[in-house]
Design an enzyme around this catalytic site. Structure first.
Site, PDB file in Angstrom:
ATOM      1  N   ARG A  34    -132.824 -36.892  -6.677  1.00 38.65           N
ATOM      2  CA  ARG A  34    -131.897 -37.312  -5.645  1.00 38.65           C
ATOM      3  C   ARG A  34    -132.501 -37.933  -4.532  1.00 38.65           C
ATOM      4  O   ARG A  34    -133.935 -37.505  -4.354  1.00 38.65           O
ATOM      5  CB  ARG A  34    -130.967 -36.033  -5.236  1.00 38.65           C
ATOM      6  CG  ARG A  34    -129.894 -35.932  -5.831  1.00 38.65           C
ATOM      7  CD  ARG A  34    -128.945 -34.536  -5.208  1.00 38.65           C
ATOM      8  NE  ARG A  34    -128.453 -33.817  -6.239  1.00 38.65           N
ATOM      9  CZ  ARG A  34    -127.208 -34.049  -6.408  1.00 38.65           C
ATOM     10  NH1 ARG A  34    -126.438 -34.923  -5.746  1.00 38.65           N
ATOM     11  NH2 ARG A  34    -126.474 -33.286  -7.335  1.00 38.65           N
ATOM     12  N   ALA A 176    -106.803 -23.951 -11.660  1.00 38.60           N
ATOM     13  CA  ALA A 176    -106.780 -23.027 -10.478  1.00 38.60           C
ATOM     14  C   ALA A 176    -107.960 -22.280 -10.450  1.00 38.60           C
ATOM     15  O   ALA A 176    -107.564 -21.041 -10.335  1.00 38.60           O
ATOM     16  CB  ALA A 176    -105.296 -22.432 -10.484  1.00 38.60           C
ATOM     17  N   GLU A 198    -102.487 -25.351 -13.852  1.00 46.22           N
ATOM     18  CA  GLU A 198    -103.359 -24.490 -14.267  1.00 46.22           C
ATOM     19  C   GLU A 198    -102.898 -24.046 -15.846  1.00 46.22           C
ATOM     20  O   GLU A 198    -101.845 -23.758 -15.929  1.00 46.22           O
ATOM     21  CB  GLU A 198    -103.545 -23.309 -13.508  1.00 46.22           C
ATOM     22  CG  GLU A 198    -104.154 -21.832 -14.134  1.00 46.22           C
ATOM     23  CD  GLU A 198    -105.511 -22.245 -14.743  1.00 46.22           C
ATOM     24  OE1 GLU A 198    -106.072 -22.683 -13.777  1.00 46.22           O
ATOM     25  OE2 GLU A 198    -105.879 -21.734 -15.797  1.00 46.22           O
ATOM     26  N   GLY A 267    -113.985 -26.732 -14.631  1.00 47.31           N
ATOM     27  CA  GLY A 267    -115.228 -26.055 -15.035  1.00 47.31           C
ATOM     28  C   GLY A 267    -116.432 -27.079 -14.975  1.00 47.31           C
ATOM     29  O   GLY A 267    -116.271 -28.392 -14.810  1.00 47.31           O
ATOM     30  N   ASP A 308    -127.757 -22.727 -12.862  1.00 48.26           N
ATOM     31  CA  ASP A 308    -126.541 -23.208 -13.938  1.00 48.26           C
ATOM     32  C   ASP A 308    -126.973 -23.730 -15.278  1.00 48.26           C
ATOM     33  O   ASP A 308    -126.084 -23.731 -16.079  1.00 48.26           O
ATOM     34  CB  ASP A 308    -125.690 -24.530 -13.196  1.00 48.26           C
ATOM     35  CG  ASP A 308    -125.114 -23.817 -12.029  1.00 48.26           C
ATOM     36  OD1 ASP A 308    -125.067 -22.638 -11.681  1.00 48.26           O
ATOM     37  OD2 ASP A 308    -124.232 -24.962 -11.478  1.00 48.26           O
ATOM     38  N   HIS A 440    -115.991  -0.001  15.800  1.00 48.74           N
ATOM     39  CA  HIS A 440    -114.476  -0.405  16.054  1.00 48.74           C
ATOM     40  C   HIS A 440    -114.500  -1.260  17.126  1.00 48.74           C
ATOM     41  O   HIS A 440    -115.177  -1.068  18.232  1.00 48.74           O
ATOM     42  CB  HIS A 440    -113.673   0.910  16.290  1.00 48.74           C
ATOM     43  CG  HIS A 440    -112.231   0.601  16.844  1.00 48.74           C
ATOM     44  ND1 HIS A 440    -111.290   0.329  15.804  1.00 48.74           N
ATOM     45  CD2 HIS A 440    -111.649   0.626  17.922  1.00 48.74           C
ATOM     46  CE1 HIS A 440    -110.229   0.226  16.383  1.00 48.74           C
ATOM     47  NE2 HIS A 440    -110.406   0.351  17.594  1.00 48.74           N
TER      48      HIS A 440
HETATM   49  P1  NAI Z   1    -113.324 -22.560 -12.864  1.00 45.04           P
HETATM   50  O1  NAI Z   1    -114.181 -22.274 -14.217  1.00 45.04           O
HETATM   51  O2  NAI Z   1    -113.523 -21.547 -11.876  1.00 45.04           O
HETATM   52  O3  NAI Z   1    -111.895 -22.836 -13.105  1.00 45.04           O
HETATM   53  C1  NAI Z   1    -111.461 -23.962 -14.060  1.00 45.04           C
HETATM   54  C2  NAI Z   1    -109.928 -23.752 -14.339  1.00 45.04           C
HETATM   55  O4  NAI Z   1    -109.625 -24.526 -14.768  1.00 45.04           O
HETATM   56  C3  NAI Z   1    -109.654 -22.339 -15.067  1.00 45.04           C
HETATM   57  O5  NAI Z   1    -108.574 -21.741 -14.301  1.00 45.04           O
HETATM   58  C4  NAI Z   1    -109.092 -23.079 -16.383  1.00 45.04           C
HETATM   59  O6  NAI Z   1    -108.203 -22.144 -17.030  1.00 45.04           O
HETATM   60  C5  NAI Z   1    -108.365 -24.238 -15.751  1.00 45.04           C
HETATM   61  N1  NAI Z   1    -108.432 -25.215 -16.990  1.00 45.04           N
HETATM   62  C6  NAI Z   1    -109.258 -25.556 -17.954  1.00 45.04           C
HETATM   63  N2  NAI Z   1    -108.505 -26.571 -18.735  1.00 45.04           N
HETATM   64  C7  NAI Z   1    -107.507 -26.759 -18.330  1.00 45.04           C
HETATM   65  C8  NAI Z   1    -106.492 -27.751 -18.515  1.00 45.04           C
HETATM   66  N3  NAI Z   1    -106.547 -28.594 -19.611  1.00 45.04           N
HETATM   67  N4  NAI Z   1    -105.186 -27.932 -17.779  1.00 45.04           N
HETATM   68  C9  NAI Z   1    -104.855 -27.116 -16.758  1.00 45.04           C
HETATM   69  N5  NAI Z   1    -106.132 -25.949 -16.405  1.00 45.04           N
HETATM   70  C10 NAI Z   1    -107.289 -26.092 -17.185  1.00 45.04           C
HETATM   71  O7  NAI Z   1    -113.840 -24.041 -12.765  1.00 45.04           O
HETATM   72  P2  NAI Z   1    -114.199 -24.803 -11.480  1.00 45.04           P
HETATM   73  O8  NAI Z   1    -113.153 -24.565 -10.395  1.00 45.04           O
HETATM   74  O9  NAI Z   1    -114.457 -26.156 -11.582  1.00 45.04           O
HETATM   75  O10 NAI Z   1    -115.738 -24.536 -10.871  1.00 45.04           O
HETATM   76  C11 NAI Z   1    -117.013 -24.778 -11.670  1.00 45.04           C
HETATM   77  C12 NAI Z   1    -117.912 -23.774 -11.383  1.00 45.04           C
HETATM   78  O11 NAI Z   1    -118.559 -23.887 -10.048  1.00 45.04           O
HETATM   79  C13 NAI Z   1    -117.584 -22.241 -11.399  1.00 45.04           C
HETATM   80  O12 NAI Z   1    -118.358 -21.386 -12.236  1.00 45.04           O
HETATM   81  C14 NAI Z   1    -117.566 -21.853 -10.088  1.00 45.04           C
HETATM   82  O13 NAI Z   1    -117.915 -20.537  -9.822  1.00 45.04           O
HETATM   83  C15 NAI Z   1    -118.373 -22.743  -9.263  1.00 45.04           C
HETATM   84  N6  NAI Z   1    -118.098 -22.876  -7.995  1.00 45.04           N
HETATM   85  C16 NAI Z   1    -118.266 -21.817  -7.013  1.00 45.04           C
HETATM   86  C17 NAI Z   1    -117.944 -22.053  -5.830  1.00 45.04           C
HETATM   87  C18 NAI Z   1    -118.003 -20.640  -4.993  1.00 45.04           C
HETATM   88  O14 NAI Z   1    -118.655 -19.777  -5.284  1.00 45.04           O
HETATM   89  N7  NAI Z   1    -117.324 -20.654  -3.910  1.00 45.04           N
HETATM   90  C19 NAI Z   1    -117.418 -23.228  -5.337  1.00 45.04           C
HETATM   91  C20 NAI Z   1    -117.190 -24.290  -6.194  1.00 45.04           C
HETATM   92  C21 NAI Z   1    -117.763 -24.110  -7.456  1.00 45.04           C
END
Ligand code: NAI
Length: 461
Positions: A34, A176, A198, A267, A308, A440
């Site tokens: 990058r 979600a 979701e 994901g 990752d 507090h």
């Molecule tokens: P995620 O794995 O957290 O959530 C993906 C959601 O999509 C799941 O609830 C799943 O059931 C749903 N899903 C899958 N296929 C589907 C379909 N065909 N139709 C409808 N729903 C479906 O993935 P996300 O939010 O994309 O995050 C990716 C990674 O990045 C995760 O490992 C997350 O922990 C990380 N991340 C962490 C953050 C933080 O720590 N604040 C911020 C952003 C990402």
């Protein structure tokens, strides 16, 4: 052109590994293709999304709470281009900070995309570098979903969502999980009509079920709608509009949603393109991650992997810890990551934070546990700050009182969780937290009250 260690990738895993290894006396280079250092997290992930979450949270506060506090005439107007400019400044400050740290620690930044033509060799462009050891920290990318055609303009991943030309009127979020709800919150606060679709019957899978229910209710109150148990089949775009089709899992009925913009957030998957891992013979897991042992060694001598790209939660801080641990191992020390105490945070408002076991995982394992719970409604500071929604829940071993896990939904949950993490690292009992004096009035008192609730009871419940 010879180094003790070459790290591939300058995200939180790679840059932390490079800096720590240099601090421990190794001659280190880090390869990054990058334009700027910091990887997905600093450039198109954690940091820019937090800037937008911060800005839009301020907007939400001004719109909903200022008048109640006697602050009149303070309804801000949104200048989206300027907000994106603020976000870009924040990214710049952070990525330049890593550049400074590399110089300070004498880590060479090799600009370009690396491959590993043979053990002990890293190729970048036409140059081959000799490396005593190689650490792969190449990160992850959004997973594609069959039928969903991402163009990063109308149908976007998190990367495109951070750069939208304008605020959409209607946004459909697929998934979600963390990304869907954080970015969904940003656009809901900016006035978009946000619908989250979701697959499962609940949001944030893997998190505590009770937290998930409360979270969904609070997000719905903020205007987000949820379609659960819905398998997205396709998303396609014309120049400015998008169509999403999904099937209800309950009765297989087909549905269509229209939107100005669709965010695919189902994901991420390891990013290992171009490294030449196949030819090198690096073993992979069934899920496409680089397989490693407990010391982060791959199947090829002298080649290690972290973050990752390997197994485990895809979290920047998990990658950082692994980066530090592998640097220590390579310097002859005993690097170690405690995977039982890795917090997870969702940076919405309220925030959601968790660490360790959930009630679901404890039940599944047949372990006897007790629950200490305390609502932020009973916390004076939270009441004063319009932050009474949510609770702290501590799970402790029924017999020994040792803390097994904690789940917080509430103000600054992502900061509050850490005293529980430290307690868990030291094998503390809930009573240890309960007997620790907490200032507090602070939000932290809610953590202490939840710990008290594991014993003789909370005071303000
Ligand atoms: P995620 O794995 O957290 O959530 C993906 C959601 O999509 C799941 O609830 C799943 O059931 C749903 N899903 C899958 N296929 C589907 C379909 N065909 N139709 C409808 N729903 C479906 O993935 P996300 O939010 O994309 O995050 C990716 C990674 O990045 C995760 O490992 C997350 O922990 C990380 N991340 C962490 C953050 C933080 O720590 N604040 C911020 C952003 C990402």
């Amino acid at each position: 052109m010879s180094y003790d260690l070459i790290v591939i990738g300058a995200g939180p895993g790679g840059y932390v590994c490079a800096i720590r290894a240099a601090q421990l006396g190794l001659k280190v280079a880090c390869v990054e293709g990058r334009e700027t250092l910091g990887g997905t997290c600093l450039n198109v992930g954690c940091i820019p999304s937090k800037a937008l979450l911060h800005a839009t949270h301020q907007l939400h506060e001004a719109e909903h709470h200022f008048e109640a506090m006697g602050l009149m005439g303070c309804k801000p107007k949104v200048d989206w281009a300027k907000m994106l400019g603020y976000k870009a400044d924040v990214i710049g400050q952070n990525t330049k900070g890593i550049e400074f740290l590399f110089k300070k620690n004498k880590v060479d930044w090799i600009k370009g995309w690396a491959s590993i033509p043979a053990p002990g060799k890293v190729q970048v462009g036409d140059t081959t570098y000799e490396a005593g050891k190689i650490v792969i920290a190449s990160g992850s990318e959004s997973s594609p979903l069959d039928g969903v055609e991402v163009d990063e303009k109308v149908i976007v991943t998190s990367t495109g969502a951070l750069e939208l030309g304008k605020i959409p009127k209607k946004l459909v979020v697929i998934g979600a999980g963390v990304i869907g709800l954080e970015m969904g919150s940003v656009f809901a606060r900016l006035g978009a009509e946000v619908t989250v679709v979701e697959y499962l019957d609940r949001i944030i899978p893997g998190n505590d079920g009770e937290v998930a229910k409360t979270f969904q209710r609070l997000l719905a109150k903020q205007g987000m709608s949820f379609i659960l148990g819905a398998a997205v089949q396709s998303a396609s775009a014309t120049k400015t509009k998008a169509k999403v089709t999904y099937k209800s899992r309950k009765d297989d009925s087909a549905h269509v949603l229209e939107a100005d913009c669709v965010l695919l957030a189902t994901g991420r998957r390891p990013f290992v393109d171009g490294l030449g891992l196949d030819a090198l013979g690096v073993g992979m897991t069934k899920r496409g991650q680089i397989a490693t042992d407990a010391q982060y060694k791959t199947s090829v001598d002298g080649v290690y992997a972290i973050g990752d790209a390997i197994e485990g939660p895809m979290l920047a801080h998990k990658a950082e810890d692994e980066g530090m641990a592998v640097a220590e191992i390579l310097a002859g020390q005993a690097g170690h990551v405690n995977y039982g105490v890795i917090p997870g945070v969702i940076y919405t408002w309220p925030e959601v934070a968790s660490v360790g076991e959930t009630e679901e995982s404890l039940k599944e394992a047949g372990r006897a546990y007790k629950v200490g719970k305390f609502s932020f409604m009973g916390n004076g500071r939270a009441k004063a700050n319009f932050a009474g929604d949510g609770f702290v829940k501590i799970l402790a071993d029924k017999a020994t009182d040792r803390i097994l896990g904690a789940h917080i939904i509430g103000p600054y949950a992502g900061d509050l969780i850490h005293e529980i993490c430290v307690a868990m690292e030291f094998g503390a009992a809930a009573e240890d937290l309960a007997r620790t004096c907490h200032a507090h009035p602070t939000y932290s008192e809610a953590v202490r009250e939840a710990a008290l609730a594991c014993g003789d009871g909370a005071i303000h419940a």
